[in-house]
Design an enzyme around this catalytic site. Structure first.
Site, PDB file in Angstrom:
ATOM      1  N   LYS B  75      40.483  24.613  63.471  1.00 35.82           N
ATOM      2  CA  LYS B  75      41.422  23.572  63.827  1.00 35.82           C
ATOM      3  C   LYS B  75      42.953  24.271  64.709  1.00 35.82           C
ATOM      4  O   LYS B  75      42.988  25.026  63.458  1.00 35.82           O
ATOM      5  CB  LYS B  75      41.397  22.281  63.203  1.00 35.82           C
ATOM      6  CG  LYS B  75      42.563  21.438  63.317  1.00 35.82           C
ATOM      7  CD  LYS B  75      42.685  20.247  62.309  1.00 35.82           C
ATOM      8  CE  LYS B  75      43.214  18.844  62.530  1.00 35.82           C
ATOM      9  NZ  LYS B  75      43.023  17.360  61.643  1.00 35.82           N
ATOM     10  N   SER B 150      42.343  13.097  62.941  1.00 35.21           N
ATOM     11  CA  SER B 150      43.366  14.071  63.862  1.00 35.21           C
ATOM     12  C   SER B 150      42.456  15.279  64.198  1.00 35.21           C
ATOM     13  O   SER B 150      42.787  15.657  65.500  1.00 35.21           O
ATOM     14  CB  SER B 150      44.106  14.643  62.888  1.00 35.21           C
ATOM     15  OG  SER B 150      43.665  15.113  62.348  1.00 35.21           O
ATOM     16  N   SER B 174      39.777  12.651  58.567  1.00 36.19           N
ATOM     17  CA  SER B 174      39.688  13.547  59.555  1.00 36.19           C
ATOM     18  C   SER B 174      39.198  14.418  60.946  1.00 36.19           C
ATOM     19  O   SER B 174      39.232  14.666  61.732  1.00 36.19           O
ATOM     20  CB  SER B 174      41.385  14.171  59.976  1.00 36.19           C
ATOM     21  OG  SER B 174      42.557  13.455  60.103  1.00 36.19           O
TER      22      SER B 174
END
Ligand SMILES: [Mg+2]
Ligand SMILES: [Zn+2]
Lengths: 490, 497, 88
Positions: B75, B150, B174
């Site tokens: 990420k 997210s 997330s």
């Protein structure tokens, strides 16, 4: 001061001596040359995204040491907090500090002021980190140096107990001395490792109510601190007297205007939005750590053997001042010299032990030995100094001669006897020579002799002086007088 | 050969061990396919273009149950020295960190292959990856839908065969919510099990690195690799002395375990009827495996979301204060020419997106003088009550059960106008973060529209291995197999290599 | 709506954030929704009790235990300049 009294407290930010910064491994070094700027930085102290703080235990140890010395309460579990505000010298946009649970609370700094021992109670002392340094450049831009960002800081806050600017300085000098002696900080104001921010209010004499205070920032010497406080006392007094109100604001000292002016801080109007620092576990202090600090503090105590008694003084000058002034009746200025210079205090005790004459010993140590020792960078043993004082007192040498002997001892490392011999002082003249010189002097000073015979005994001094001159000071004046009396059949 | 891309990591490592393939060959294949399908889903913010010989030519080392020579997506909120790291924000456009996050360093040390940096909602604030400052990621199961957020890019990259394992972060679901939307496994360990050093902070007391995989065993391999003590993270609690793979393999029996179904999160007013049906189906399987299913009540369930948003926004307002364009990021070059006020407002006004600004303002509000008592401190107290209640419940049950998300993946743009509606999709996941317990989203079934729906298991604080063993047992009982989204399958079939 | 606009101005100043012109209206609406949302927690009026620490871990290692070493890429900035400050 027209019926108003000042009430002053101080906040002091001290850079704690440490190999590393508070939350990273960068060396904690203040920039000396601008070319060294930003050399000691890393992603952590520059506040890069994603970094985390890790606490430096050296600064914790130093703080505990101070806590023990000043009799503070040590929090067994203290929590770090974030103080949020925006300024370019604050890389993360918040300062990691302690808020609800400072590491140290209470305690006091003893200081010696106006002939007595006084106590300044502390409110708290907490760990935090320094900000970057801003250099103001000529082109109107500013240069940021992050070497200072993250240097361990201790913020010490006193209760508002001082009533005069000079007293504040006396307290600050003592605190600074303690910090240096305990090797907690270099505590140098110009270097910025000892920064004082007084807060001040005034109130009608006799009142116990605290009125609105102002804070003064950016003071870089005790001189400006006194000037700024004096100005501010005057200003606030005038404001109240004219029926107006003093505003709560932060001031700075303007050197050009020679007055305090409010800082234009409207933009950053403080709402620090403190909350617990989520990146650091609580700082837990164990009993062992406290015990270690206690032992460490003991190492810095001054032990003095005075007249067979062992006296123990904590680091700092206050207790020694009290002893020297109140017990030994030294003048404040003499006492200060001894309290600030531990080796002289030790000499004082050792020399006094032999001479038993405090007054002479102090005079010889401070007025003769100290300047000599400092210019030549030589130390003499207490025995030498004591011997000299005694020989002088017995009259074997004059004061002027003793001074020369001391100098020679210091320069050459010779013993007192050797020095006296080399200088040809105090060599007892044999009786023959003494008789010859005295006879000569009697012959050459018929006027004085006549005076003496007419009963003017003081005229004998003239003859003694003449003999002394003739012998180059080698004679003992008492013996000379005896000899003269004998020859004159007196 | 190209069908190897849909294996699990441990299956892949078996092939290496049997010398049926070299890491270099696999990495080249992986990268080629990842790049081919990327334009259709936008999983990545930066995607490697070639396999460096240096990285690729290292032979596979058969280490003890570690992840090794596996393509991993990371990420873009985890710092990497060799990829720009933006946290999905314009304010960090082009920012190249001077260091690697600890989890990234470990991946490199164990010769794993970092394919690229995955897309996310700006600073991990969002549930759809539509708040990315760059572009949205599309769900590989249906490109008109969001992949969740997210860590949407991480979930889609593992689903779309762009990486075998993905590293995300889970502050309030997330990792688990996008895992559910994309049909993969998503694990959020107990806070502190994985180092946060290099994780760009959103809400520090809740942020935690999470893992996307195609089965439970791969999570165990990843945990073995990544869960190590870290001198750079004072809040890290990892000891590194547990072998998750061994633990799972030695604890397959679910007989007599008690699973608490959180009734407040199985409410048809909150949860989509079809999702509930699929949950019931999973519970039937577990009952069949001897698990005792009980219903548990959690107080203050309606308060979970507001509590979560107050706490996270407060921390975010502080964590994001460092972005001023003075030392790095947007605005650095103009800084000497602007006055300070302009500098802050320009950089932060332009650099932050709407959702980030909203949360910064909310966070500032709930911490400011006069309001902290009413909001922030109340939320802190509420969090304590939640933790205490959860601890009490865990005295009665071994694990907790809830859906991962109230709905399957929603349409792009569907909830963008109303932040509160968007936030509501986190209702089932924030509990684990607030109570600080490990939680895993397991892909369940496909709904009628062929969209994946996940279920969620939660375990006791610190009992991550036990939770994974339970999830593994469920995976086996339910005969779950990783499903490749049809669009990806088709692309792979057409992929010439 | 006026109150919220004022509140936003204050918060923007405290947070050093500016809203783009096109953002403003939508923002005010969204923000008032958010405030209603968190109002719930405020209205709880929980009795003041001990708050759970943000960090549950009770011990910490220190930078002396393990010094942190960084290797910098060549492009690491060392010249940080800014323009006029508020006080200047
Ligand atoms: Mg301070
Ligand atoms: Zn540093």
């Amino acid at each position: 001061m027209r019926g108003y009294q000042a009430v002053i407290g101080v906040e002091i930010h001290v850079q704690i001596q440490s190999k590393r910064k508070q939350f990273c491994s960068c060396p904690a070094v203040n920039t000396r040359e601008i070319s060294d700027a930003n050399k000691f930085t890393c992603p952590i102290c520059l506040g890069h995204p994603g970094v985390l703080p890790v606490l430096n235990s050296e600064s914790v140890r130093n703080t505990l040491l101070l806590g023990i010395r000043l009799n503070c309460n040590i929090a067994k579990r203290s929590i770090f907090a974030r103080k949020n505000y925006f300024y370019p010298d604050l890389p993360k946009g918040y300062q990691i500090t302690q808020y609800h649970t400072p590491l140290l609370t209470g305690g006091e700094v003893e200081y010696f002021y106006e002939g007595q021992l006084k106590k300044a109670p502390l409110e708290r002392a907490h760990l935090e980190e320094d900000t970057a340094k801003i250099f103001y450049l000529e082109d109107g831009t500013n240069f940021l140096d992050f070497n200072r960002a993250g240097i361990p800081l201790l913020e010490i806050v006193t209760e508002p107990v001082f009533t005069s600017p000079r007293e504040v300085v006396a307290f600050l000098e003592e605190l600074r001395f303690i910090l240096r002696e305990l090797e907690i900080s270099e505590a140098n104001m110009e270097e910025g490792n000892f920064r004082c921010e007084p807060n001040i209010s005034v109130r009608p004499l006799g009142s116990t109510k605290l009125l609105t205070k102002t804070e003064i920032k950016n003071l870089n010497s005790f001189g400006t601190l006194i000037k700024a406080l004096e100005y501010e006392i005057q200003r606030q007094t005038e404001v109240w007297e004219s029926g107006e109100k003093v505003e709560r604001e932060t001031m700075r000292w303007d050197e050009h205007l020679q007055k305090t002016v409010p800082m234009r801080m409207k933009e950053t109007q403080a709402d620090y939005r403190y909350f617990d620092e989520p990146d650091l576990p609580p700082l837990v202090i164990t009993d062992e750590q406290i015990e270690m600090a206690r032992r460490e503090a003991e190492k810095y105590q001054r032990k003095l053997n005075w007249d067979g008694r062992e006296l123990i003084f904590p680091a700092g000058t206050a207790r020694q001042m009290e002893f020297l002034v109140s017990t030994l009746f030294l003048s404040t200025s003499d006492a200060k010299l001894f309290a600030l210079n531990p080796e002289y205090l030790e000499l004082l005790s050792e020399v006094y032990q032999i001479t038993r004459d405090l007054k002479e010993t102090i005079i010889w140590l401070l007025q003769e030995y100290k300047p000599l020792s400092e210019t030549l960078d030589v130390r003499l043993s207490p025995n030498i100094i004591a011997e000299l004082i005694q020989i002088k007192k017995q009259g074997a040498v004059t004061t002027a001669q003793a001074r020369k002997v001391l100098a020679l001892c210091a320069k050459s490392g010779k013993s007192v006897q050797e020095a006296i011999e080399e200088l040809g002082f105090g060599k007892t003249l044999d009786d023959e020579e003494m008789t010859r010189i005295c006879g000569k002097v009697i012959e050459e000073n018929s006027k004085a002799v006549n005076d003496i015979r007419r009963g003017k005994v003081q005229a004998l001094k003239v003859l003694v002086g003449a003999v002394m001159k003739e012998t180059g000071g080698r004679a003992n004046p008492i013996m000379v007088e005896e000899k003269l009396k004998y020859l004159l059949n007196l | 050969m190209k069908h190897m891309l849909s294996l699990t990591a441990h299956e892949l490592m078996k092939l290496y061990a049997r010398s049926e393939l070299t890491p270099f060959e696999l990495f080249e294949l992986q990268l080629a396919f990842a790049r081919k399908i990327e334009p259709r889903i936008n999983s990545f913010l930066s995607l490697r273009s070639v396999v460096d010989e240096e990285v690729g030519k290292v032979p596979y080392k058969n280490a003890d149950n570690l992840l090794s020579s596996v393509p991993v997506s990371v990420k873009d909120i985890l710092a990497t020295k060799d990829f720009t790291t933006t946290a999905g924000s314009k304010i960090l456009e082009g920012y190249l960190p001077p260091y690697d996050a600890t989890v990234v360093s470990i991946l490199k040390e164990t010769n794993n292959f970092i394919v690229g940096k995955t897309n996310l909602d700006e600073f991990a604030m969002g549930s759809s990856t539509e708040n990315s400052g760059y572009y949205p990621t599309l769900n590989p199961w249906d490109t008109t839908r969001v992949p969740g957020g997210s860590s949407g890019g991480g979930a889609s990259s593992v689903a779309a065969l762009q990486a075998f394992v993905g590293l995300g972060t889970d502050t309030g679901g997330s990792v688990r919510q996008p895992a559910s939307f994309c049909g993969v496994f998503g694990f959020r360990p107990t806070y502190g099990m994985l180092s946060r050093f290099g994780l760009i902070a959103y809400a520090s007391s809740l942020d935690q690195v999470g893992i996307f995989t195609r089965d439970v065993l791969d999570i165990a391999y990843a945990m073995n690799t990544l869960s190590k003590p870290d001198p750079l993270d004072a809040t890290c609690i990892a000891t590194g002395d547990i072998d998750f793979v061994c633990f799972i393999e030695g604890n397959t029996n679910t007989e007599g375990l008690r699973l608490g179904v959180i009734s407040g999160l199985m409410n048809e007013q909150v949860i989509d009827a079809e999702v509930l049906e699929l949950c019931e189906e999973s519970l039937r399987i577990l009952a069949g495996a001897g698990v005792e299913i009980v219903s548990v009540e959690l107080p203050f369930i309606d308060y979970l979301l507001p509590c979560y948003y107050i706490l996270t926004s407060a921390e975010a307002s502080s964590n994001l204060a460092r972005y001023d364009g003075i030392r790095y990021g947007l605005g650095v070059d103009e800084a000497p020419r602007r006055n300070l006020k302009e500098q802050y407002y320009e950089v932060r006004g332009v650099g932050f997106g709407q959702e980030v600004k909203r949360r910064i303002l909310l966070g500032t509000y709930v911490l400011s003088a006069g309001y902290a008592e009413k909001y922030y401190n109340q939320a802190r107290q509420l969090r304590k009550i939640i933790v205490d209640s959860i601890d009490e419940i865990f005295g009665e049950v071994d694990f907790l059960f809830a859906p991962t998300s109230p709905t399957p993946a929603f349409k792009l743009g569907e909830k963008l106008d109303d932040p509160v509606k968007m936030w509501a999709s986190d209702v089932c996941v924030v509990l684990a973060n607030l109570a600080n317990i490990p939680s895993i989203s397991v892909p369940g079934w496909l709904n009628k529209e062929a969209l994946p729906v996940g279920i969620q298991f939660m375990g006791r604080r610190g009992e991550d291995a036990r939770l994974l063993a339970f999830a593994r047992a469920y995976e086996v009982s339910a005969s779950l197999r990783f499903r490749v989204p049809p669009m990806v399958e088709e692309a792979l079939n057409n992929f010439e290599y | 709506m006026n109150d919220i606009s004022e509140l936003l101005d204050t918060l923007c100043a405290l947070s050093r954030v500016s809203l783009l012109e096109e953002e403003r209206e939508q923002f005010a609406h969204a923000f008032s929704r958010i405030l209603d949302f968190v109002e719930k927690v405020k209205s709880l009026n929980l009795p003041s009790q001990k708050i759970l620490p943000l960090v549950s871990k009770e011990s910490q290692h220190t930078s002396e235990d393990v010094p942190i070493e960084f290797q910098f890429p060549i492009n690491f900035r060392h010249d940080y300049r800014i323009g006029k400050l508020f006080e200047q």
